[in-house]
Design a protein around this motif. Structure first.
Motif, PDB file in Angstrom:
ATOM      1  N   SER A 210      -5.365  -2.227 -15.037  1.00 10.02           N
ATOM      2  CA  SER A 210      -4.974  -2.976 -16.235  1.00 10.02           C
ATOM      3  C   SER A 210      -4.066  -2.141 -17.127  1.00 10.02           C
ATOM      4  N   ALA A 212      -1.601  -0.391 -15.799  1.00  8.69           N
ATOM      5  CA  ALA A 212      -0.344  -0.225 -15.072  1.00  8.69           C
ATOM      6  C   ALA A 212       0.798  -0.919 -15.807  1.00  8.69           C
ATOM      7  N   SER A 213       1.861  -0.200 -16.041  1.00  7.87           N
ATOM      8  CA  SER A 213       3.042  -0.769 -16.687  1.00  7.87           C
ATOM      9  C   SER A 213       3.812  -1.615 -15.681  1.00  7.87           C
ATOM     10  N   ASP A 214       4.766  -2.361 -16.182  1.00  4.75           N
ATOM     11  CA  ASP A 214       5.617  -3.154 -15.286  1.00  4.75           C
ATOM     12  C   ASP A 214       6.359  -2.242 -14.311  1.00  4.75           C
ATOM     13  N   LYS A 215       6.744  -1.078 -14.786  1.00  4.89           N
ATOM     14  CA  LYS A 215       7.454  -0.130 -13.921  1.00  4.89           C
ATOM     15  C   LYS A 215       6.556   0.335 -12.782  1.00  4.89           C
ATOM     16  N   LYS A 217       3.976  -1.303 -11.577  1.00  8.03           N
ATOM     17  CA  LYS A 217       3.751  -2.452 -10.701  1.00  8.03           C
ATOM     18  C   LYS A 217       4.923  -2.666  -9.748  1.00  8.03           C
ATOM     19  N   GLU A 218       6.102  -2.335 -10.205  1.00  7.48           N
ATOM     20  CA  GLU A 218       7.290  -2.518  -9.371  1.00  7.48           C
ATOM     21  C   GLU A 218       7.530  -1.348  -8.430  1.00  7.48           C
ATOM     22  N   ASN A 219       7.363  -0.123  -8.955  1.00  6.93           N
ATOM     23  CA  ASN A 219       7.746   1.062  -8.184  1.00  6.93           C
ATOM     24  C   ASN A 219       6.583   1.924  -7.723  1.00  6.93           C
ATOM     25  N   TYR A 221       3.332   4.626  -8.344  1.00  3.63           N
ATOM     26  CA  TYR A 221       3.116   5.823  -9.161  1.00  3.63           C
ATOM     27  C   TYR A 221       3.275   7.041  -8.275  1.00  3.63           C
ATOM     28  N   TYR A 226       2.624   0.432  -5.104  1.00  2.00           N
ATOM     29  CA  TYR A 226       1.600  -0.287  -5.871  1.00  2.00           C
ATOM     30  C   TYR A 226       0.442  -0.755  -4.986  1.00  2.00           C
TER      31      TYR A 226
END
Length: 307
Positions: A210, A212-215, A217-219, A221, A226
């Protein structure tokens, strides 16, 4: 709270310090967080001249002025913002370091800084000049000890070979185990790790994805996509965190390594700080627990800034 030695210095810091960057600029709320830290045995406070462009140092200094002799104040230098219209620029020059320390002393309202750190660095820097500045500041009584905050291997090795640093501040967590490659070398030099980001942007807190940033979620960590992140966090929760909170598992993992002098998660509220204090005061991880989480996670390597 238990204390650990930074390097070979006479600085003994609480095994969890307070990363002050997230205190914000509401001085009343910041003082509540600092007071909560003090009441729970935290004696190590880490700020930087860059945070809120000096305001963070002012707030930290005001909050600690009544207990100055009982705490260890760390700050950082190198990101220069007083001569540019927006943002900051990197300046590790001797002239700037020796000027900036006096500004930090003034904002913190102290006569000396316990621990002064170079806030970054590139292999192109004139390290001899920077180190000379720190050594002179020690001799002149403005600072007690110094270190660096860097994740660049070639920078770390260069500074280790030429200076009397006592620690390297590095991002270190279960999701970013890259510092483990360097622990033996740092131990050989009697240099500690100060672990920042131990909760991996909140991913290793109870809120997990919860946070997790949009970045992310896309790329993903770091080395985790993801979907891999979803899987590894689920596995950690199911197989390693049965009797512990995620915060506890994450912070205790860093502290399971003797190279680590202190973990410094940030806190934006007293409640958040208390959760982390409870976590570090829990029982240390067993050898079996360490083995489980290391098996579940990746041992990544720094791919850039290497010789």
């Amino acid at each position: 709270m238990d204390k650990r030695q930074i390097g070979s210095s006479d600085l003994y810091v609480s095994k969890m310090g307070l990363g002050c960057m997230s205190l914000g600029t509401d001085e009343k709320q910041a003082k509540e967080i600092v007071q909560t830290a003090l009441e729970n045995g935290i004696n190590y406070f880490d700020t930087a001249d860059l945070y809120d462009f000096g305001r963070n140092e002012e707030i930290v200094g005001n909050a600690l002025k009544e207990v100055r002799d009982d705490v260890i104040i760390a700050t950082k230098v190198g990101n220069r913002w007083n001569d540019v219209s927006e943002g900051w620029r990197w300046d590790p020059s001797k002239e700037y370091i020796k000027s900036a320390v006096k500004d930090s002393l003034s904002r913190l309202k102290v006569e000396y800084i316990d621990y002064y750190q170079l806030h970054g660095g590139t292999i192109e820097d004139n390290f001899e000049e920077s180190i000379e500045a720190f050594e002179e500041l020690k001799e002149e009584g403005y600072i007690r000890y110094y270190g660096i905050s860097s994740i660049r291997p070639n920078v770390i090795k260069k500074v280790l070979s030429q200076s009397s640093i006592q620690s390297v501040m590095m991002q270190y967590s279960l999701l970013d185990r890259r510092p483990e490659e360097w622990m033996e070398l740092l131990d050989d030099h009697r240099v500690s790790i100060i672990a920042r980001g131990p909760l991996a942007k909140g991913l290793l807190s109870e809120k997990m994805l919860s946070k997790a940033s949009d970045k992310i979620k896309e790329n993903g960590y770091l080395d985790y996509s993801y979907p891999e992140l979803e899987e590894v966090l689920r596995s950690i929760r199911e197989k390693a965190a049965d009797n512990r909170s995620m915060n506890e598992l994450a912070l205790q993992y860093d502290l399971a390594h003797s190279s680590v002098a202190s973990v410094i998660p940030g806190a934006s509220s007293p409640r958040q700080l208390k959760e982390n204090i409870e976590a570090v005061n829990g029982p240390p991880l067993s050898a079996e627990e360490v083995e489980v989480v290391t098996r579940l996670t990746k041992l990544s390597r720094y791919q850039q800034h290497r010789d």
